[in-house]
Enzyme design. Sequence first.
Site, PDB file in Angstrom:
ATOM      1  N   TYR A 169     -19.553  -9.470   8.266  1.00 25.80           N
ATOM      2  CA  TYR A 169     -18.413  -9.292   6.700  1.00 25.80           C
ATOM      3  C   TYR A 169     -19.537  -7.869   6.702  1.00 25.80           C
ATOM      4  O   TYR A 169     -18.928  -6.797   6.880  1.00 25.80           O
ATOM      5  CB  TYR A 169     -18.412 -10.227   5.889  1.00 25.80           C
TER       6      TYR A 169
ATOM      7  N   SER B   8     -16.563  -2.203   0.436  1.00 24.81           N
ATOM      8  CA  SER B   8     -17.100  -3.448  -0.197  1.00 24.81           C
ATOM      9  C   SER B   8     -18.550  -2.903  -0.655  1.00 24.81           C
ATOM     10  O   SER B   8     -19.323  -2.195  -0.044  1.00 24.81           O
ATOM     11  CB  SER B   8     -17.711  -4.314   0.275  1.00 24.81           C
TER      12      SER B   8
HETATM   13  N1  LIG Z   1     -12.801 -10.359  -4.017  1.00 27.13           N
HETATM   14  C1  LIG Z   1     -14.268  -9.281  -4.061  1.00 27.13           C
HETATM   15  O1  LIG Z   1     -14.880  -9.470  -4.029  1.00 27.13           O
HETATM   16  C2  LIG Z   1     -14.061  -8.605  -2.667  1.00 27.13           C
HETATM   17  C3  LIG Z   1     -15.598  -7.261  -2.812  1.00 27.13           C
HETATM   18  C4  LIG Z   1     -15.210  -6.192  -1.814  1.00 27.13           C
HETATM   19  C5  LIG Z   1     -13.774  -6.072  -0.585  1.00 27.13           C
HETATM   20  N2  LIG Z   1     -13.015  -6.951  -1.392  1.00 27.13           N
HETATM   21  C6  LIG Z   1     -11.425  -6.845  -0.068  1.00 27.13           C
HETATM   22  O2  LIG Z   1     -10.790  -6.827  -0.697  1.00 27.13           O
HETATM   23  C7  LIG Z   1      -9.583  -6.928   0.108  1.00 27.13           C
HETATM   24  C8  LIG Z   1      -8.890  -8.040  -0.446  1.00 27.13           C
HETATM   25  O3  LIG Z   1      -9.382  -9.512  -0.642  1.00 27.13           O
HETATM   26  P1  LIG Z   1      -9.838 -10.287  -1.415  1.00 27.13           P
HETATM   27  O4  LIG Z   1     -10.228 -10.010  -2.352  1.00 27.13           O
HETATM   28  O5  LIG Z   1      -8.359 -10.598  -2.232  1.00 27.13           O
HETATM   29  O6  LIG Z   1      -9.405 -11.623  -1.086  1.00 27.13           O
HETATM   30  P2  LIG Z   1      -8.371 -12.690  -0.358  1.00 27.13           P
HETATM   31  O7  LIG Z   1      -7.325 -12.645  -1.619  1.00 27.13           O
HETATM   32  O8  LIG Z   1      -8.721 -13.824   0.246  1.00 27.13           O
HETATM   33  O9  LIG Z   1      -7.312 -11.681   0.703  1.00 27.13           O
HETATM   34  C9  LIG Z   1      -7.377 -11.190   1.445  1.00 27.13           C
HETATM   35  C10 LIG Z   1      -5.654 -10.805   2.100  1.00 27.13           C
HETATM   36  O10 LIG Z   1      -6.528 -10.080   2.947  1.00 27.13           O
HETATM   37  C11 LIG Z   1      -5.239 -11.159   3.834  1.00 27.13           C
HETATM   38  N3  LIG Z   1      -5.648 -10.888   5.839  1.00 27.13           N
HETATM   39  C12 LIG Z   1      -6.304 -11.822   6.579  1.00 27.13           C
HETATM   40  N4  LIG Z   1      -6.532 -11.787   7.490  1.00 27.13           N
HETATM   41  C13 LIG Z   1      -5.520 -11.192   8.236  1.00 27.13           C
HETATM   42  C14 LIG Z   1      -4.724 -11.179   9.441  1.00 27.13           C
HETATM   43  N5  LIG Z   1      -5.053 -11.349  10.421  1.00 27.13           N
HETATM   44  N6  LIG Z   1      -3.668 -10.936   8.766  1.00 27.13           N
HETATM   45  C15 LIG Z   1      -3.003  -9.786   7.785  1.00 27.13           C
HETATM   46  N7  LIG Z   1      -3.338 -10.148   6.697  1.00 27.13           N
HETATM   47  C16 LIG Z   1      -4.951 -11.004   6.760  1.00 27.13           C
HETATM   48  C17 LIG Z   1      -4.515 -12.181   3.283  1.00 27.13           C
HETATM   49  O11 LIG Z   1      -3.151 -13.000   3.466  1.00 27.13           O
HETATM   50  P3  LIG Z   1      -2.412 -14.084   4.733  1.00 27.13           P
HETATM   51  O12 LIG Z   1      -3.992 -15.308   4.235  1.00 27.13           O
HETATM   52  O13 LIG Z   1      -1.770 -14.446   4.072  1.00 27.13           O
HETATM   53  O14 LIG Z   1      -2.821 -14.082   6.196  1.00 27.13           O
HETATM   54  C18 LIG Z   1      -4.684 -11.302   2.211  1.00 27.13           C
HETATM   55  O15 LIG Z   1      -3.421 -11.044   1.762  1.00 27.13           O
HETATM   56  C19 LIG Z   1     -10.048  -7.698   1.729  1.00 27.13           C
HETATM   57  O16 LIG Z   1     -10.833  -6.430   2.616  1.00 27.13           O
HETATM   58  C20 LIG Z   1     -12.538  -8.034   1.483  1.00 27.13           C
HETATM   59  O17 LIG Z   1     -12.834  -7.033   2.339  1.00 27.13           O
HETATM   60  C21 LIG Z   1     -12.891  -7.970  -1.497  1.00 27.13           C
END
Ligand SMILES: NC(=O)c1ccc[n+]([C@@H]2O[C@H](COP(=O)([O-])OP(=O)(O)OC[C@H]3O[C@@H](n4cnc5c(N)ncnc54)[C@H](OP(=O)(O)O)[C@@H]3O)[C@@H](O)[C@H]2O)c1
Length: 243
Positions: free
Chosen positions: A145, A132
């Site tokens: 985080y 991130s």
């Molecule tokens: N959106 C941003 O601004 C941003 C910025 C930097 C980095 N990121 C990174 O991008 C990645 C995806 O995030 P997102 O923004 O797309 O948010 P999101 O829609 O909440 O996606 C998170 C994903 O992780 C899965 N997950 C969470 N805990 C889990 C577990 N214990 N076991 C298996 N799967 C799990 C969730 O699936 P389930 O709930 O179905 O388990 C969901 O598919 C994350 O690593 C996040 O840190 C996001």
Amino acid sequence: MKTTGNTIFLTGGTSGIGLELARRFRDLGNTVIISGRRKDLLDQIATEDNIEGLVLDVADPDALSTVTTKYPDINVLVTMAGIMRDEDLHTPDLAVAEETIAINLLGTIRAIATFTPHLLQQPDAAIITVSSGLAFVPLALTPTYNATKAAVHSYTQSLRLQLADTGIQVIELVPPAVQTNLLNGADPDPTWMPLDEFTDESIALLQQHPDLEEVLVDRVHFLRAAERENRHAEAVAILNSSH
Ligand SMILES: NC(=O)c1ccc[n+]([C@@H]2O[C@H](COP(=O)([O-])OP(=O)(O)OC[C@H]3O[C@@H](n4cnc5c(N)ncnc54)[C@H](OP(=O)(O)O)[C@@H]3O)[C@@H](O)[C@H]2O)c1
């Protein structure tokens, strides 16, 4: 990495960046298998998007142990699963810190450890980790985080160095703030990068630069390059004044 003809396994593909990336990879001619904890979403995605899914929790140490037996053609692992919760360090809640580390950091390390022996035998193998912009400039609201993402960045660098004598390419996706429900499951802020734009730009970078080490869309340079450009304190102040 090559962007077509792979079999890609992605943790955290039920929503947000993971789901959108899975759709793009599928459209480019890859076989994609996603995973997550929410079975209802996996069922819906299998029906509507024709993307196969596995119910699994990356915080469970054994959750990934049978995946490569079930899908022996997997040559790309994407460690997308993550959570982001706010924490008030005046009244610390260790449960949040421990869950965040178990999923974001240990989950990433365990997935890589489980898949590496398999990937060593595969042609065109790659591991894509997900850090991130907050790995580089902390958002005060989400201390654990930020720390897990800084650790994922560091771990990825060591992994790349150690695996340099293998055929496994190690790539780090470094998203800026993107419009998903990641932060506490809440609605995204409209000033964050639209999900479509983020995935379009990320895929284009992967296609244009097959040897890419970090996927850096334009919007993340403000955070990623802050230290190098001698404006870290300013970036910390700007980031935290807007939250
Ligand atoms: N959106 C941003 O601004 C941003 C910025 C930097 C980095 N990121 C990174 O991008 C990645 C995806 O995030 P997102 O923004 O797309 O948010 P999101 O829609 O909440 O996606 C998170 C994903 O992780 C899965 N997950 C969470 N805990 C889990 C577990 N214990 N076991 C298996 N799967 C799990 C969730 O699936 P389930 O709930 O179905 O388990 C969901 O598919 C994350 O690593 C996040 O840190 C996001």
